[in-house]
Structure formats: structure tokens, C-alpha cells
Design a protein around this motif. Sequence first.
Motif, PDB file in Angstrom:
ATOM      1  N   VAL B 186       8.534   6.069 -24.722  1.00 46.46           N
ATOM      2  CA  VAL B 186       7.823   6.108 -23.453  1.00 46.46           C
ATOM      3  C   VAL B 186       6.337   6.299 -23.733  1.00 46.46           C
ATOM      4  O   VAL B 186       5.951   7.241 -24.434  1.00 46.46           O
ATOM      5  N   ILE B 187       5.507   5.414 -23.227  1.00 45.73           N
ATOM      6  CA  ILE B 187       4.073   5.597 -23.400  1.00 45.73           C
ATOM      7  C   ILE B 187       3.381   5.750 -22.043  1.00 45.73           C
ATOM      8  O   ILE B 187       3.799   5.165 -21.053  1.00 45.73           O
ATOM      9  N   ALA B 188       2.367   6.600 -22.055  1.00 43.69           N
ATOM     10  CA  ALA B 188       1.547   6.784 -20.859  1.00 43.69           C
ATOM     11  C   ALA B 188       0.209   6.129 -21.150  1.00 43.69           C
ATOM     12  O   ALA B 188      -0.398   6.378 -22.183  1.00 43.69           O
ATOM     13  N   VAL B 189      -0.231   5.242 -20.250  1.00 44.16           N
ATOM     14  CA  VAL B 189      -1.545   4.616 -20.401  1.00 44.16           C
ATOM     15  C   VAL B 189      -2.461   5.204 -19.329  1.00 44.16           C
ATOM     16  O   VAL B 189      -2.219   5.026 -18.135  1.00 44.16           O
ATOM     17  N   TYR B 190      -3.467   5.933 -19.784  1.00 44.10           N
ATOM     18  CA  TYR B 190      -4.439   6.550 -18.883  1.00 44.10           C
ATOM     19  C   TYR B 190      -5.686   5.688 -18.943  1.00 44.10           C
ATOM     20  O   TYR B 190      -6.319   5.577 -19.987  1.00 44.10           O
ATOM     21  N   ASP B 191      -6.008   5.017 -17.832  1.00 47.32           N
ATOM     22  CA  ASP B 191      -7.073   4.015 -17.830  1.00 47.32           C
ATOM     23  C   ASP B 191      -8.162   4.410 -16.830  1.00 47.32           C
ATOM     24  O   ASP B 191      -7.983   4.272 -15.620  1.00 47.32           O
ATOM     25  N   LEU B 192      -9.262   4.918 -17.356  1.00 43.63           N
ATOM     26  CA  LEU B 192     -10.380   5.310 -16.488  1.00 43.63           C
ATOM     27  C   LEU B 192     -11.572   4.411 -16.802  1.00 43.63           C
ATOM     28  O   LEU B 192     -12.177   4.516 -17.865  1.00 43.63           O
ATOM     29  N   GLY B 193     -11.855   3.516 -15.871  1.00 40.51           N
ATOM     30  CA  GLY B 193     -12.928   2.551 -16.094  1.00 40.51           C
ATOM     31  C   GLY B 193     -14.198   2.939 -15.370  1.00 40.51           C
ATOM     32  O   GLY B 193     -14.411   4.113 -15.062  1.00 40.51           O
ATOM     33  N   GLY B 194     -15.014   1.938 -15.045  1.00 40.99           N
ATOM     34  CA  GLY B 194     -16.269   2.195 -14.371  1.00 40.99           C
ATOM     35  C   GLY B 194     -16.076   2.567 -12.907  1.00 40.99           C
ATOM     36  O   GLY B 194     -16.838   3.340 -12.347  1.00 40.99           O
ATOM     37  N   GLY B 195     -15.058   1.983 -12.277  1.00 44.23           N
ATOM     38  CA  GLY B 195     -14.895   2.234 -10.858  1.00 44.23           C
ATOM     39  C   GLY B 195     -13.490   2.574 -10.426  1.00 44.23           C
ATOM     40  O   GLY B 195     -13.264   2.930  -9.279  1.00 44.23           O
ATOM     41  N   THR B 196     -12.535   2.446 -11.340  1.00 46.65           N
ATOM     42  CA  THR B 196     -11.141   2.629 -10.935  1.00 46.65           C
ATOM     43  C   THR B 196     -10.364   3.441 -11.955  1.00 46.65           C
ATOM     44  O   THR B 196     -10.717   3.494 -13.134  1.00 46.65           O
ATOM     45  N   PHE B 197      -9.310   4.072 -11.463  1.00 50.75           N
ATOM     46  CA  PHE B 197      -8.454   4.867 -12.332  1.00 50.75           C
ATOM     47  C   PHE B 197      -6.990   4.462 -12.141  1.00 50.75           C
ATOM     48  O   PHE B 197      -6.528   4.282 -11.014  1.00 50.75           O
ATOM     49  N   ASP B 198      -6.272   4.313 -13.255  1.00 51.28           N
ATOM     50  CA  ASP B 198      -4.833   4.019 -13.230  1.00 51.28           C
ATOM     51  C   ASP B 198      -4.110   4.880 -14.235  1.00 51.28           C
ATOM     52  O   ASP B 198      -4.630   5.149 -15.322  1.00 51.28           O
ATOM     53  N   ILE B 199      -2.912   5.250 -13.872  1.00 49.69           N
ATOM     54  CA  ILE B 199      -2.010   5.829 -14.867  1.00 49.69           C
ATOM     55  C   ILE B 199      -0.719   5.019 -14.783  1.00 49.69           C
ATOM     56  O   ILE B 199      -0.206   4.771 -13.691  1.00 49.69           O
ATOM     57  N   SER B 200      -0.228   4.563 -15.929  1.00 49.88           N
ATOM     58  CA  SER B 200       1.038   3.838 -15.944  1.00 49.88           C
ATOM     59  C   SER B 200       1.934   4.429 -17.008  1.00 49.88           C
ATOM     60  O   SER B 200       1.472   4.766 -18.101  1.00 49.88           O
ATOM     61  N   VAL B 208      10.540  -5.349 -24.820  1.00 50.52           N
ATOM     62  CA  VAL B 208      10.382  -5.310 -23.370  1.00 50.52           C
ATOM     63  C   VAL B 208       9.477  -4.148 -23.005  1.00 50.52           C
ATOM     64  O   VAL B 208       9.672  -3.027 -23.468  1.00 50.52           O
ATOM     65  N   PHE B 209       8.463  -4.419 -22.197  1.00 53.61           N
ATOM     66  CA  PHE B 209       7.542  -3.397 -21.712  1.00 53.61           C
ATOM     67  C   PHE B 209       7.863  -3.163 -20.252  1.00 53.61           C
ATOM     68  O   PHE B 209       7.425  -3.909 -19.386  1.00 53.61           O
ATOM     69  N   GLU B 210       8.673  -2.135 -19.993  1.00 51.22           N
ATOM     70  CA  GLU B 210       9.110  -1.884 -18.628  1.00 51.22           C
ATOM     71  C   GLU B 210       8.262  -0.767 -18.017  1.00 51.22           C
ATOM     72  O   GLU B 210       8.290   0.372 -18.485  1.00 51.22           O
ATOM     73  N   VAL B 211       7.511  -1.114 -16.979  1.00 48.35           N
ATOM     74  CA  VAL B 211       6.712  -0.085 -16.305  1.00 48.35           C
ATOM     75  C   VAL B 211       7.660   0.758 -15.455  1.00 48.35           C
ATOM     76  O   VAL B 211       8.432   0.230 -14.657  1.00 48.35           O
ATOM     77  N   LEU B 212       7.630   2.070 -15.671  1.00 50.88           N
ATOM     78  CA  LEU B 212       8.522   2.966 -14.941  1.00 50.88           C
ATOM     79  C   LEU B 212       7.861   3.453 -13.661  1.00 50.88           C
ATOM     80  O   LEU B 212       8.518   3.612 -12.640  1.00 50.88           O
ATOM     81  N   ALA B 213       6.573   3.705 -13.728  1.00 52.50           N
ATOM     82  CA  ALA B 213       5.849   4.154 -12.542  1.00 52.50           C
ATOM     83  C   ALA B 213       4.363   3.991 -12.779  1.00 52.50           C
ATOM     84  O   ALA B 213       3.896   4.034 -13.919  1.00 52.50           O
ATOM     85  N   THR B 214       3.647   3.801 -11.695  1.00 47.70           N
ATOM     86  CA  THR B 214       2.201   3.704 -11.796  1.00 47.70           C
ATOM     87  C   THR B 214       1.572   4.416 -10.605  1.00 47.70           C
ATOM     88  O   THR B 214       2.194   4.566  -9.566  1.00 47.70           O
ATOM     89  N   ASN B 215       0.366   4.901 -10.807  1.00 44.79           N
ATOM     90  CA  ASN B 215      -0.346   5.585  -9.739  1.00 44.79           C
ATOM     91  C   ASN B 215      -1.831   5.458 -10.046  1.00 44.79           C
ATOM     92  O   ASN B 215      -2.192   4.967 -11.113  1.00 44.79           O
ATOM     93  N   GLY B 216      -2.664   5.888  -9.151  1.00 43.69           N
ATOM     94  CA  GLY B 216      -4.088   5.768  -9.445  1.00 43.69           C
ATOM     95  C   GLY B 216      -4.977   5.971  -8.247  1.00 43.69           C
ATOM     96  O   GLY B 216      -4.549   6.478  -7.203  1.00 43.69           O
ATOM     97  N   ASN B 217      -6.219   5.566  -8.435  1.00 43.99           N
ATOM     98  CA  ASN B 217      -7.230   5.667  -7.395  1.00 43.99           C
ATOM     99  C   ASN B 217      -8.225   4.548  -7.665  1.00 43.99           C
ATOM    100  O   ASN B 217      -8.842   4.517  -8.726  1.00 43.99           O
ATOM    101  N   THR B 218      -8.335   3.603  -6.717  1.00 44.94           N
ATOM    102  CA  THR B 218      -9.206   2.449  -6.973  1.00 44.94           C
ATOM    103  C   THR B 218     -10.661   2.748  -6.619  1.00 44.94           C
ATOM    104  O   THR B 218     -11.487   1.849  -6.602  1.00 44.94           O
ATOM    105  N   ARG B 219     -10.945   4.012  -6.353  1.00 45.94           N
ATOM    106  CA  ARG B 219     -12.343   4.374  -6.086  1.00 45.94           C
ATOM    107  C   ARG B 219     -12.728   5.591  -6.904  1.00 45.94           C
ATOM    108  O   ARG B 219     -13.325   6.528  -6.408  1.00 45.94           O
TER     109      ARG B 219
END
Lengths: 195, 613
Positions: B186-200, B208-219
Motif C-alpha cells: 500500500v502506498i500513500a502519495v502526498y501531492d502538494l503542488g502550487g495550487g492544489t493538494f491531493d492524497i491518494s 495493477v495500481f488500484e486506487v483505494l481512496a483519494t481526498n484533497g483540496n483543489t485550492r
Amino acid sequence: MNHFEVFGLPRKLGIDTVELQRKFYELSRRWHPDFHQAAPPAEQARALEASARLNAAYRTLRDPVARVEYLVRLEEGRAPAAATGKPKAPPDLLEEMFEIQEALAEAKAGGLDEAGRRRLAAERERLRGRFRDEEARLVGPLAAAWDAGDAAERPRTLEACRQALATRAYLRTVIDDLTEALGESQEGHVTHRRH
Amino acid sequence: MSRIVGIDLGTTNSLVAFVDEKTGLPRVVPDREGHTLLPSIVAFTPDGVLVGDAARRQLVRHPERTVYSVKRLMGRGYEDVNDELCYFPYKVLPCEGIVKIDLGDRAVTPPEVSAIILRALRERAEAYLGEPVEKAVVTVPAYFNDSQRQATKDAGRIAGLDVVRIVNEPTAASLAYGLHRLKEGVIAVYDLGGGTFDISLLRVEAGVFEVLATNGNTRLGGDDFDRAIVLWLLDDIRDRHGAYLGRDAEAMQELRLAAEAAKIRLSSDERTTLTIPFEAFTYHQEITRADVEGLIARLVEGTLGPCRMALADAGLAPADVDEVVLVGGSTRVPLVRRRVQEVFGRPAHSQLSADEVVALGAAVQAHILAGGITDMLLLDVTPLSLGIETLGGIVSVLIPRNTTIPTSAREMFTTSVDGQVVVDMHVVQGERELARDCRSLARFELRGIDPMPAGMPKIEVVFLIDANGILQVAAKELRTGKAASIEVKPTYGLSEADVERMVEDSFAYAEADVEARLLIEARNEADTVMTHVERALRQSGELAPADEREAIRQALEELRQARSGTDRDLIHERTTALNRATEHLAEVMMDAALKDALGSKRAAEILASRGES
């Protein structure tokens, strides 16, 4: 094609989820739109549909409770629509529920004092225990009874499953109401009630 | 199948990558100078449109016509972005559900601005690969809703690209990692860019890369860190210099760029100094990492809630996560790394470049779609619940968040009045119980229902979320088997006709834009050469004989005249002439410098240091 047929499984509730996942990956490799990009439109549409059906089947069957819900619906021949109306209280909880509803109404009307809060929180803990018990009964003995039972026993088992599901749904509603009354539900993020 | 490139259309920087057939590995395409990052900035100058570094240089000079961070406006309505418009120096106006950027003489939509960036990347890829590029996989934040995804697809079309797939940024990153080291778990990808945040959260198993859940904030992203610092600087400047610069667009750009640069330095240094020369005074301030951490702590904290929610949705505890991967430039901030490691209780790493990994992953997905990779498969999810508004404004959820895509749901509709021939429905996306608290996607009108008594028609509507995470709707009247026609009124977004027109406009502009850009480039080169020559004459002119000096001055003047015109070839020609005229002077200057330095420095060192200047 129903969810069991998608995986080539018999209509039984005991499912090896490790094997189910392996099969899901295998079928995904066959149907996922990624592998049909260069195909003619009709075949692409077929792959898209098969892939969507596979995903729905996996989502339902991997979860033991959703699996029972689905089976009950399938056996009753009901359309896969959401359950209608508010779930009714199970008979053995009626009296207790009456008290809880009263406490909830009080909380809504006049706010909660510390003692009231503690009482509601304790009540919620107890109901959570009951919820877990009901779920364990559903995915344990009841599911096993379904799988082992002959045609004559099945209607009775099915009815017991239906009852357990209704009780569970009812308990969830009350637990959610208690959580709301305690002011603990997360702002802006409602957990979905699964029917 | 023809080649498909992978594009990371970022808030701050954009990149294009492809999979090298020889090695089977993805590579980012550099520009002629070897830069891989294209700043996501578009400047609309009187001479034409500039993109990237050239546009960046216009930020302070023409703040009102230089558009940056346009990703934050993609697929949004005016009321969504109203509260952050004060931070943008360019003017944003409401326009039929979407927003437009007012440039004075014309207005552009966010997809059109993004299309300019996409076209620059496309040209970069075409120049590098020596072949036309028509298809692309474009990445978006995982938490982007339907409107934002659709806007991104529109941008591709306007740029003349067939966007064959929209891929979520964190999942793309996981593909790039997967190609390098296929560690299962299981891997967690924490992605914080210039304007958006995602966690997957993903399960990687057997390719097979199966996404189990994702969440974030596009602002939420690095832009917000910069803003927090700028607000602090504004207060400090007011206290110490008695000047409030909040309404001075040029000063605000200076401050923003200085804040960003200081933030970046503080990722490696404990303290740094800001020096910003304004007209009336020069602002000077030392700032420490601890200061900045105090300013951004609340923002960093805001990324942790979504992490916990994603874990809960996946039914996982932090201890179940085998690996935490950091993606996006803002994960270089030490406080971010520290807090993420605390939440997951394990070290987080970014072995692949945090800036490039998403583009590399997009190239991998592109290669999968082109049939070049058959042993990897990405199973992604829809980030937000999809539902329809029912009686009393309550949302009935049809497809819950974190459902694997593609996915579909069927819903039956009927009429409530005798003889009714049209049925309305309102589709929303979000996690709230009331439709008005969710994001309105579209209103649909089912037409062509035969007049029947109320409740008799049985209209089956199929909602399908495709592998791009984009909604498609189809309807059928079951009694007659007739397909009901559906009229869609998207709440936010461009109509088919809008996009068509923009595609046409972009061709017209493209021609003019290329010409304008080449002219600007020629002028820039001329400016650089002239500056160097003027300095050389001033400092070491006496090293050359008088007639040679006169010839150089002559060439300089001729170039200056050509530069004020629009004949690009003439500018090139005279730039070359000026270079030739100064060859001898350059040589004698080099000799003199070497003689001066003999005994103290080695010649090679001097040559090297000269090469840099």
C-alpha cells in the motif's frame, strides 16, 4: 448478468476475498478501457460497459455486509433501488428507543448539559456494540446458514438476513442522530449512509 | 497508434514527457536551453503572446496582462473564486457560469489560457521529437470535479490536442514510481503542488495500481504559502516604512516573487534575507524558517484532515501504509515533510524529482494507452460522490466517492403530471446532504416523452463516469424503448459552440502568435548583445584601435535601428554583424584579462568564470 455471475461464482455468501481480488485484477486486464483504445467504437463501448459492471460487482462482493444486502435483493427480485422509507425499530429495542428519541428531542429543544451528554454518549457506545453484534451475526452465522441450508430452509434464513439488515440500518440512523446531537459530526463532510 | 505524449499542466510549472522506445523509460522533453519546466505563465503583450520564462519577465512590468496560476480558475464559477481574486493582479470577471480574464482589449477564458501553455508544450515536443504531436494524456489534481476536468479537456482541444485521457496527478506519480521499483503493497502519495493538494492511497500488486481512496483540496498549495508570507511582509512594510503596498499591483508582484524565492531558500537554509528595492525605499528584512513555519502551519495542518479521511475511506490505519511518496514542489518545505511523516508514522521520500514525476507518469499512462505497455494497469476512482437533487433539495447519491471508474448507475424517472413530456433533473457532485451545498454539475431535460398519465412513463437514466472521471448521461423510455433526448445545461463550463469558436480563434491567433514570438525573441537577443557590447566599449574600448571602435559603434547603431522595426530577419542579420565586428575586441579583452590574472588564477578558471557571465 448479476454480480456473482460476473465473477463466475455461485450465489453464496462465503467468498474468499483474496481470490476475489485476484480475479478482479485478471478481469480488469481483460476489460479495462485502457486496453481497448485502438478498438472500433462498438468494442470500446462494450469494454466500457463490462468494466463498469465488473467494478460494481467487485465493490459489492468484497464487502461482506453489502454482499448480504445484494443477495437479499437478488433473491427477492427487487430492483436495485435504494430502500424506501425510514427503517423501523426492531421490536426488542422499541422501549429503549423511545427513551433515546425523547432525550434527542430534549437535546434539540434545549441543548445538553454535561450529564445529558454523558448519557447520550454512553447510549451511543452501547448501540455501536449492538450494531457490531448485528453485523457479526449477519456475516457470520446467518451467511453460513444460507450457504449450508437447503431449499426449504432458505426462505427463513433470507427473512432473518432481511431483519438483521433492517435492524442494522435502524441502529446506524440512531447512532448518526446521536452523533449529530452531540455536535460531533464533521462539518462539511457527511459520511454516506449505506442502505 | 501514433505517439501520445504525457503532459503535466501545473499551477506553477508545466512539462511534457514521452516514453523512449529504446529504453522503455519515460523522459521529460527539454527546451532548446535544456530547461524541462515551462512556467505556467502567459503574458498578453502588445507585440503578441508570451509563454513561460519570457512571460515570467513580464510579471512585474505588466501585472494586469500577465496571467499566472490560471489552474486555480479552471472550471470554476465567479462565486467560487471571488475570495481569492484580490491576490491576482489581472482582472477576473463573471461570465455565464464561468470566469473570464479581462485584458482590456479582449477577454479570455481559463481554458484558452491553458491552451496557450499546452500549445507551447506541444511545439516543444514536436521540435524535440521531429514529428507532429496530436494526442496527449493530461494530468489533473485527483480531487478535480467534473467541471474542472471538462475545462482541462476543452483546453486540450483548443490547443489542437486530442486529450485521450485525463489522469489524476498522484496516480500518475505512482505509475512513474512503479516503473522504477515495483515494490508491492500500500502506498500513500502526498501531492502538494502550487495550487492544489491531493492524497491518494493505492494498492500496488502484480502490475495493477488500484486506487483505494483519494481526498484533497483543489485550492491549497504553494501559492497559499506565498500569500501568507506576502501578507506578513505587507504588515511589516507598513510598520517600518509607513507604506501600504496592497493596492500596488507591481509592488505586489515584487513581493510575491520575493516571498516565493525566500520560501524556496528556507527549505535548505535556516534564515535568509529579503531585499526589495521599491521606488521610495529599499525594503530589507531577515526571515527565518521558524517565522515562515509559523505563517504556514495552519495551511499545512489543512492537508492532514484529508489524509485521515482517505485512510478512513480505504479502511486503513496509518500502520497499514508501506510507503509514503512525496510529489509536488511544495513537499520540499521541511514542515510539510515533518507533518506528513508524523501522520503516517514513517519516513516519506521523493526519490524521483518531485517536479517531474507527474509528467513522467503521464507519459507512462500514454504509453499504456498506445499499447506500448501491457503489464501495468491503473484502476482509479472518482473523488466525489455523484448524486441527483430530489424533493426538498436533498441529494440522493448515485455513485459514492472513491468508486472505481469506469462506473455507472441507473435511476428511474417518471412524470408527476398527466401528459407531461419533459422531465428535469439536477446532477450534483459533493459530500453534503443538501444540493445547494454541493457543486452543481448540470441540469438535464429529458425530452420526447410520449404524453401519458402521471407516473406511467418509465425513463431509465444511465449515469456513467468514464475512465477520465467525466460524466456521461443517457436516457431511455422503457415502455417504448425510445431513447429520450437529453438537453444538458452545464452549470459551469463552455458549450460545444464556445469550444468550436475558440479552436478556430486559436488557429488565427497561433499564426500571429508565432510571428510575434519570433520577433520578440530576436529583439531580446539583440538587446542582450547590445548590452554586452556597450559595456565592453565602456570598460575596455581603449584596447581596440579607433577605426575598429568606430565600426563597432556603427554596427551597434544599425542594429538599434533594425530592432525598432519589425523585420525579424534584419534584426538577426545585424545582430550577427555586430557580433562579428566585436570579435577582435573580445579577443584582446580576453588576453588582457588573462595577463592580469596570471599568477593568481589559472587560465581555465578565468575562462570558466567568463563563460558564466
